[in-house]
Design an enzyme around this catalytic site. Structure first.
Site, PDB file in Angstrom:
ATOM      1  N   ASP A   1      -9.160   8.353   7.822  1.00 54.07           N
ATOM      2  CA  ASP A   1     -10.177   7.355   7.483  1.00 54.07           C
ATOM      3  C   ASP A   1     -10.349   6.344   8.613  1.00 54.07           C
ATOM      4  O   ASP A   1     -11.305   5.578   8.613  1.00 54.07           O
ATOM      5  CB  ASP A   1      -9.791   6.619   6.200  1.00 54.07           C
ATOM      6  CG  ASP A   1     -10.852   5.614   5.765  1.00 54.07           C
ATOM      7  OD1 ASP A   1     -12.002   6.046   5.525  1.00 54.07           O
ATOM      8  OD2 ASP A   1     -10.542   4.400   5.698  1.00 54.07           O
TER       9      ASP A   1
ATOM     10  N   ARG B   1      -4.211   2.399  10.439  1.00 53.96           N
ATOM     11  CA  ARG B   1      -5.039   1.924  11.531  1.00 53.96           C
ATOM     12  C   ARG B   1      -5.223   3.050  12.543  1.00 53.96           C
ATOM     13  O   ARG B   1      -4.293   3.812  12.841  1.00 53.96           O
ATOM     14  CB  ARG B   1      -4.404   0.704  12.209  1.00 53.96           C
ATOM     15  CG  ARG B   1      -4.567  -0.585  11.404  1.00 53.96           C
ATOM     16  CD  ARG B   1      -6.020  -1.012  11.324  1.00 53.96           C
ATOM     17  NE  ARG B   1      -6.239  -2.212  10.517  1.00 53.96           N
ATOM     18  CZ  ARG B   1      -6.631  -2.190   9.254  1.00 53.96           C
ATOM     19  NH1 ARG B   1      -6.812  -1.031   8.641  1.00 53.96           N
ATOM     20  NH2 ARG B   1      -6.846  -3.312   8.594  1.00 53.96           N
TER      21      ARG B   1
ATOM     22  N   HIS C   1     -13.872   5.044   7.732  1.00 51.27           N
ATOM     23  CA  HIS C   1     -13.201   3.763   7.520  1.00 51.27           C
ATOM     24  C   HIS C   1     -13.724   3.075   6.242  1.00 51.27           C
ATOM     25  O   HIS C   1     -14.145   1.908   6.263  1.00 51.27           O
ATOM     26  CB  HIS C   1     -13.373   2.834   8.721  1.00 51.27           C
ATOM     27  CG  HIS C   1     -12.299   1.798   8.828  1.00 51.27           C
ATOM     28  ND1 HIS C   1     -11.861   1.296  10.031  1.00 51.27           N
ATOM     29  CD2 HIS C   1     -11.554   1.167   7.878  1.00 51.27           C
ATOM     30  CE1 HIS C   1     -10.904   0.398   9.821  1.00 51.27           C
ATOM     31  NE2 HIS C   1     -10.707   0.297   8.510  1.00 51.27           N
ATOM     32  N   VAL C   2     -13.665   3.811   5.148  1.00 52.90           N
ATOM     33  CA  VAL C   2     -14.186   3.299   3.879  1.00 52.90           C
ATOM     34  C   VAL C   2     -13.109   3.236   2.789  1.00 52.90           C
ATOM     35  O   VAL C   2     -13.430   3.010   1.617  1.00 52.90           O
ATOM     36  CB  VAL C   2     -15.370   4.165   3.382  1.00 52.90           C
ATOM     37  CG1 VAL C   2     -16.572   3.995   4.287  1.00 52.90           C
ATOM     38  CG2 VAL C   2     -14.981   5.638   3.273  1.00 52.90           C
TER      39      VAL C   2
ATOM     40  N   GLU D   1     -14.053   3.680  16.953  1.00 51.04           N
ATOM     41  CA  GLU D   1     -14.955   3.673  15.805  1.00 51.04           C
ATOM     42  C   GLU D   1     -16.292   3.054  16.205  1.00 51.04           C
ATOM     43  O   GLU D   1     -16.310   1.982  16.814  1.00 51.04           O
ATOM     44  CB  GLU D   1     -14.334   2.890  14.640  1.00 51.04           C
ATOM     45  CG  GLU D   1     -13.068   3.544  14.104  1.00 51.04           C
ATOM     46  CD  GLU D   1     -12.510   2.851  12.876  1.00 51.04           C
ATOM     47  OE1 GLU D   1     -13.113   1.857  12.401  1.00 51.04           O
ATOM     48  OE2 GLU D   1     -11.467   3.299  12.365  1.00 51.04           O
TER      49      GLU D   1
ATOM     50  N   LEU E   1       0.823  -1.210   0.000  1.00 55.10           N
ATOM     51  CA  LEU E   1       0.000   0.000   0.000  1.00 55.10           C
ATOM     52  C   LEU E   1       0.859   1.262   0.000  1.00 55.10           C
ATOM     53  O   LEU E   1       0.659   2.164  -0.811  1.00 55.10           O
ATOM     54  CB  LEU E   1      -0.929   0.000   1.208  1.00 55.10           C
ATOM     55  CG  LEU E   1      -1.748   1.264   1.428  1.00 55.10           C
ATOM     56  CD1 LEU E   1      -2.607   1.578   0.215  1.00 55.10           C
ATOM     57  CD2 LEU E   1      -2.591   1.144   2.684  1.00 55.10           C
TER      58      LEU E   1
END
Length: 322
Positions: free
Chosen positions: A259, A235, A283-284, A264, A154
């Site tokens: 994000d 994270r 968180h998408v 959460e 990533l």
């Protein structure tokens, strides 16, 4: 090699046909998909491999267990409990499954901050025409330096995309030593503190591990450039949100886009919701097509390797949760 793989509950509709597909593709495999707690315990007594989470009360029944496939790239807190870490089982995860989706989301957040979109979105909601023509109102990416913290698949992709805008990209990683495409430099984690003051943009992609929990706290925010931006798509537990709010208030950095969050859903009364210098998404970053097929592909590849006695892909250092 014949072996039994158990898909532990809760069961999802998308895994309904997985037992038949695995049985067709992997000689010798027996796949169980229990629905109830009692059936799960009975299945685990015969399990050589498991897909899902095994808390202590389930792990103790899996006495033949050799391989555990986590359903996520970064499983939720508690997945790597002490009993699992001490167990000889090999654990694999789903890392790199959503790299393209998360990298695209990260770039969207970067571009939004670089062009001042969080403030303009609030202006749009208020029907307020308030253009900012100051040269400092934007971050010219072709003249900027970015620090990517975590240079796995990533982080490497995010760095490559940033480099396409002309950004000078430096990476920090605890394992990697080869220089990915688009990166000007790669540094060890020991140089994180000295690297933060050099960056116009800090992008955090690291997983939640014992070493990364609270990685960005008050001390490290004080090292940021006052004009710097932070983007976290790794994270939530890696950034102390109260310290981030205090750092923004103190002018230690200019803006942030997140994000993922320590808690959460982010509580409705949290001050980050109402800041013009913050952009939040729930968180998408991993949302996109083909998620189920990609997870199945990892499971299938590892099932074939397990049957053949070959090394599994996406092996995890259990003590480091990644």
């Amino acid at each position: 090699m014949s072996f039994t793989l158990v898909l532990v509950p809760p069961q999802a509709e998308e895994t309904l046909d997985w037992p038949a597909r695995l049985a067709e593709a992997v000689p010798g495999i027996r796949v169980l998909r229990p629905e109830t707690a009692a059936d799960t315990v009975a299945a685990l007594r015969t399990a050589d491999a498991v897909y899902g989470a095994l808390p202590p009360e389930l792990l103790r029944h899996a006495r033949r267990l050799s391989w555990l496939q986590a359903p996520q790239a970064g499983p939720p807190a508690g997945f790597y409990h002490p009993e699992l870490i001490a167990h000889p089982v090999q654990v694999t995860n789903m890392r790199d499954t959503y790299t393209d989706h998360v990298a695209a989301h990260a770039l969207a957040l970067v571009l939004a901050l670089a062009r001042g979109l969080p403030r303009y979105l609030r202006d749009q909601t208020a029907a307020r025409w308030a253009p900012d023509w100051a040269p400092t109102a934007v971050l010219p990416l072709a003249e900027a330096s970015a620090l990517v913290v975590g240079v796995g698949a990533l982080g490497s992709e995010i760095g490559r995309l940033l480099a396409a805008f002309g950004t000078r990209v430096t990476g920090v990683d605890r394992r990697r030593v080869d220089l990915p495409a688009g990166f000007s430099e790669l540094r060890p984690v020991a140089e994180l503190d000295s690297s933060l003051p050099e960056a116009d943009l800090v992008v955090l992609t690291v997983p939640h591990t014992p070493d990364t929990e609270g990685m960005l706290d008050a001390r490290r925010f004080a090292l940021f450039r006052p004009s710097a931006y932070l983007v976290n798509i790794g994270r939530g537990a890696t950034v102390r949100l109260d310290d981030l709010v205090a750092a923004l208030d103190a002018g230690h950095l200019a803006a942030a886009a997140l994000d993922v969050f320590e808690q959460e859903p982010l509580p409705a009364d949290h001050p980050l919701w109402r800041r013009a210098d913050v952009l939040l998404t729930p968180h998408v970053a991993g949302v996109g097509p083909h998620a189920d097929s990609r997870r199945f592909a990892v499971l299938l590849e590892n099932a074939k390797r397990f049957a053949a006695g070959a090394e599994l892909v996406n092996l995890v250092d259990k003590a480091q949760w990644s």
